[in-house]
Every structure is written in structure tokens, then in C-alpha cells.
Design an enzyme around this catalytic site. Sequence first.
Site, PDB file in Angstrom:
ATOM      1  N   GLU A 229     -21.269   2.729  12.647  1.00 13.75           N
ATOM      2  CA  GLU A 229     -20.483   3.137  11.489  1.00 13.75           C
ATOM      3  C   GLU A 229     -21.245   2.849  10.208  1.00 13.75           C
ATOM      4  O   GLU A 229     -22.045   1.907  10.148  1.00 13.75           O
ATOM      5  CB  GLU A 229     -19.148   2.389  11.466  1.00 13.75           C
ATOM      6  CG  GLU A 229     -18.230   2.824  12.598  1.00 13.75           C
ATOM      7  CD  GLU A 229     -16.891   2.100  12.614  1.00 13.75           C
ATOM      8  OE1 GLU A 229     -15.880   2.803  12.783  1.00 13.75           O
ATOM      9  OE2 GLU A 229     -16.846   0.870  12.478  1.00 13.75           O
TER      10      GLU A 229
ATOM     11  N   CYS B 236     -15.736  -5.661   5.505  1.00 14.99           N
ATOM     12  CA  CYS B 236     -16.699  -6.587   6.106  1.00 14.99           C
ATOM     13  C   CYS B 236     -16.166  -7.137   7.415  1.00 14.99           C
ATOM     14  O   CYS B 236     -15.039  -7.636   7.480  1.00 14.99           O
ATOM     15  CB  CYS B 236     -16.946  -7.779   5.188  1.00 14.99           C
ATOM     16  SG  CYS B 236     -17.506  -7.319   3.569  1.00 14.99           S
TER      17      CYS B 236
HETATM   18  N1  SAH Z   1     -25.530  -9.684  10.339  1.00 16.52           N
HETATM   19  C1  SAH Z   1     -25.677  -9.651   8.915  1.00 16.52           C
HETATM   20  C2  SAH Z   1     -25.193  -8.356   8.322  1.00 16.52           C
HETATM   21  C3  SAH Z   1     -23.685  -8.154   8.413  1.00 16.52           C
HETATM   22  S1  SAH Z   1     -23.063  -8.323   6.816  1.00 16.52           S
HETATM   23  C4  SAH Z   1     -24.984 -10.839   8.309  1.00 16.52           C
HETATM   24  O1  SAH Z   1     -24.219 -11.475   9.007  1.00 16.52           O
HETATM   25  O2  SAH Z   1     -25.240 -11.149   7.164  1.00 16.52           O
HETATM   26  C5  SAH Z   1     -21.393  -8.458   7.059  1.00 16.52           C
HETATM   27  C6  SAH Z   1     -20.841  -9.612   6.252  1.00 16.52           C
HETATM   28  O3  SAH Z   1     -19.435  -9.701   6.515  1.00 16.52           O
HETATM   29  C7  SAH Z   1     -21.427 -10.918   6.713  1.00 16.52           C
HETATM   30  O4  SAH Z   1     -21.504 -11.826   5.647  1.00 16.52           O
HETATM   31  C8  SAH Z   1     -20.390 -11.377   7.711  1.00 16.52           C
HETATM   32  O5  SAH Z   1     -20.459 -12.739   7.973  1.00 16.52           O
HETATM   33  C9  SAH Z   1     -19.122 -10.981   7.003  1.00 16.52           C
HETATM   34  N2  SAH Z   1     -17.986 -10.891   7.902  1.00 16.52           N
HETATM   35  C10 SAH Z   1     -17.977 -10.753   9.244  1.00 16.52           C
HETATM   36  N3  SAH Z   1     -16.733 -10.704   9.720  1.00 16.52           N
HETATM   37  C11 SAH Z   1     -15.914 -10.797   8.663  1.00 16.52           C
HETATM   38  C12 SAH Z   1     -14.502 -10.791   8.508  1.00 16.52           C
HETATM   39  N4  SAH Z   1     -13.698 -10.661   9.559  1.00 16.52           N
HETATM   40  N5  SAH Z   1     -14.007 -10.892   7.269  1.00 16.52           N
HETATM   41  C13 SAH Z   1     -14.833 -10.995   6.194  1.00 16.52           C
HETATM   42  N6  SAH Z   1     -16.162 -11.004   6.274  1.00 16.52           N
HETATM   43  C14 SAH Z   1     -16.702 -10.909   7.496  1.00 16.52           C
END
Ligand code: SAH
Length: 371
Positions: free
Chosen positions: A107, A364
Site C-alpha cells: 500500500e 501509521c
Molecule cells: N519500519 C520503519 C518504517 C515504518 S514507519 C519504521 O519503523 O520506522 C511507520 C511509523 O509508524 C513507525 O514509526 C512505526 O513505529 C509507527 N507505527 C507503527 N504502528 C503504529 C500504530 N499502530 N500507531 C501509530 N504509529 C505506529
Amino acid sequence: MTALPLVFDAPRRARPPRHLADLDPAELRAAVVELGLPAFRADQLARQYFGRLESDVQAMTDLPAAVRAAAGPALLPALLAEVRSLTTDADTTRKTLWRLHDGALVESVAMRYPAAGDARERVTVCVSSQAGCGMACPFCATGQAGLTRNLSTGEIVEQVRAAARVAADGALGGGPRRLSNVVFMGMGEPLANYPRVVAALRRLIDTPPAGLGLSRRSITVSTVGLVPAIRQLAAERLDVTLAVSLHAPDDELRNTLVPVNNRWPVGEVLAAADAYAAQTGRRYSVEYAMIRDVNDQPERADLLGDLLAPRLAHVNLIPLNPTPGSQWDASAKPVEREFVRRLRVRGVPVTVRDTRGRDIDGACGQLAASG
Ligand code: SAH
């Protein structure tokens, strides 16, 4: 060389077909010559693709039919098939589910942020770098299903080109727009797909006809904190913005929220991010999902503030977005406000991320790509 019987290839996934966006200008010229075409056709193709955001060879009417017939299948295969797009927030947010050549699903989310205060309007695309993710963060929907595979450079660049096209066509509202920002915050861990992500960054930064000509600082690579890869990225001198998904200031909690912390703990991750910032001279962001009663206590705010006050860092709090089967909730608003206050008292810049796309599972941590 005799071809191996197909059966030996079976356990591997077939690689995505080669695409113009996989290639740097020299490689593209070589590929064009290999097709029996004059080298200058490479420039024309690249101008159409990166400059006019055109991916359909038949629409490249400045090219003779014979060139289109040869270059189309060899250099512009369809890498992404749109399964569906959902829009929300008055059509300024659009999440697209793509099917890749082997059936894998990813996505991407395009978002237009109207100008507010002294902030100029932005059009951002959030792209996936992998189908699935191997980092297994328990609060993230993508992490739950595991890693399917790395995306190719072309598959990453195509998500960006497609979003730029959507913006140029005015589909994000407000009339035709230029894509301004790219965030590697979709599915996957970008630094676990290092060479392809770095090549994609070059295609995004280089000016047409070599690339899309986006500004370095308006591209953000977000990572769980793969320390050697952060250091390697600094050495590439791409000067894109770095974001680190911290989510806890202490190793004890971070070990459970971001399992890779068991390998590279908080101190090492921040030291690598500091080195990155020292090189670019710009702040990195620290992403922190606010999870009720898990990481949102005042003591943790103080700890985070003390940790970051001396650093060139900025905190981006993300209200936890709901994911299927998760036992966690977002922090209460007063708790979030107190967390922000404590960071600010220590002089740490903080913003709270909006929850764009939440109602279409496009926010996110919600990207799970179920067909
Ligand atoms: N793998 C990389 C890129 C993904 S970015 C990373 O982790 O940085 C996506 C962002 O959203 C990351 O900061 C991740 O930790 C955050 N994230 C993941 N699940 C989430 C959720 N349920 N609610 C809010 N943020 C979330």
C-alpha cells in the site's frame, strides 16, 4: 549457458521485471543500446517517465512506433497493478492497494496538506519499501504478518511516480499539484532493503531526466534503528531526512516494543542518528507512538526529554492508531498534553502527528495490504 530446469528456481520468488526506474542514466543507455536502439532514446524515455510522469509507452507519442514497441516491454513493464484506492479527509488523502507481478500486495498513501499558518502546502506520499515487514513490532499491523519480500527499486519509484501523477491530475483536491515530499513510512523497514532503497532515493533526488528532482530534505527515511545501515546511509551523502522509531527511552521497554532493540539498544541508535545529523547539519525526528499506560508515563517523558535535550532531534508523537487484535489504545489527550509539556520544558521540539487516513486504515502502523 544452459538454462537450469525451472524446478531449481521454484523456492525463490521470481524477481520483478527490470524497469527503467531501476537503472541509473548510464545503465539505461546501455539497456537501450542492447535493444538495438540509439542511445539518445534513453534520454527521451527518461524525460517522459521522470519529467512527464508517463509510464505508458503508448502515450509517449514523440517516440516512433518501433521504439515504443521495443522499449515498452523491455523497460516499462507494469510493475504495480492498482487493486483499489480509497479516499478520505475531503479527498486530500488517498490510500492505494497495489498488486505486484508475483501477487504480493503493498500500500501507499498520498496526502495533500493545505497551507496552514506559515507552513506551505505539501503533497506527501508515504511509500512501502517491502511487502510485509520482518521487524515484528507488536503494535504495528504490518509487523504482524511478517516479511514477504523486498521491493525492487522500480517498485518503490513507481509508487512515487504514481502519486505524483495523481497529484498532477488534481485528484487530491485543489487542482493540479506537484508532489513535494516522500516518506518511507509505509510497509517495511527501508534500511533492511538497503541497496534498492538507496537506488530509489537517487532516482527521487536526481534531476530529470535522471530522476524526479525532489529536494533531499523533503524525503524522509524512517527506521527502527538498524545502526550499521544508518551509518552507511550517512556515508552515501544523500542528505535525506532521517526518522528513528524510538517509542521508548529505556531499553527495558523498547526491547518489547521494537524487538530489534535487543540487537541495537537505544544508546547506539541515538549515537548513529547523532552522527547522521552531524553530517547533514539538520535535525532528525524521533517517532514515538503514544500507547496508553505503556510508554506515556510522566517519568518516561522526563527520561526522553533528558535523553534528547542535548541532541539535534525533534520528537514526533503519534497517537497510537488501532490495529486488528491489538490490546493497546492511544493515550488519553490530557496524558499526551502532559507528555508534550515535559518535553518542551526540557527544550525538546515536539509535534503531534495527525491521524490522517485512520478511517481507511491508512494511518501509521495500519497498512496491512489485505486483498
Ligand atoms: N519500519 C520503519 C518504517 C515504518 S514507519 C519504521 O519503523 O520506522 C511507520 C511509523 O509508524 C513507525 O514509526 C512505526 O513505529 C509507527 N507505527 C507503527 N504502528 C503504529 C500504530 N499502530 N500507531 C501509530 N504509529 C505506529
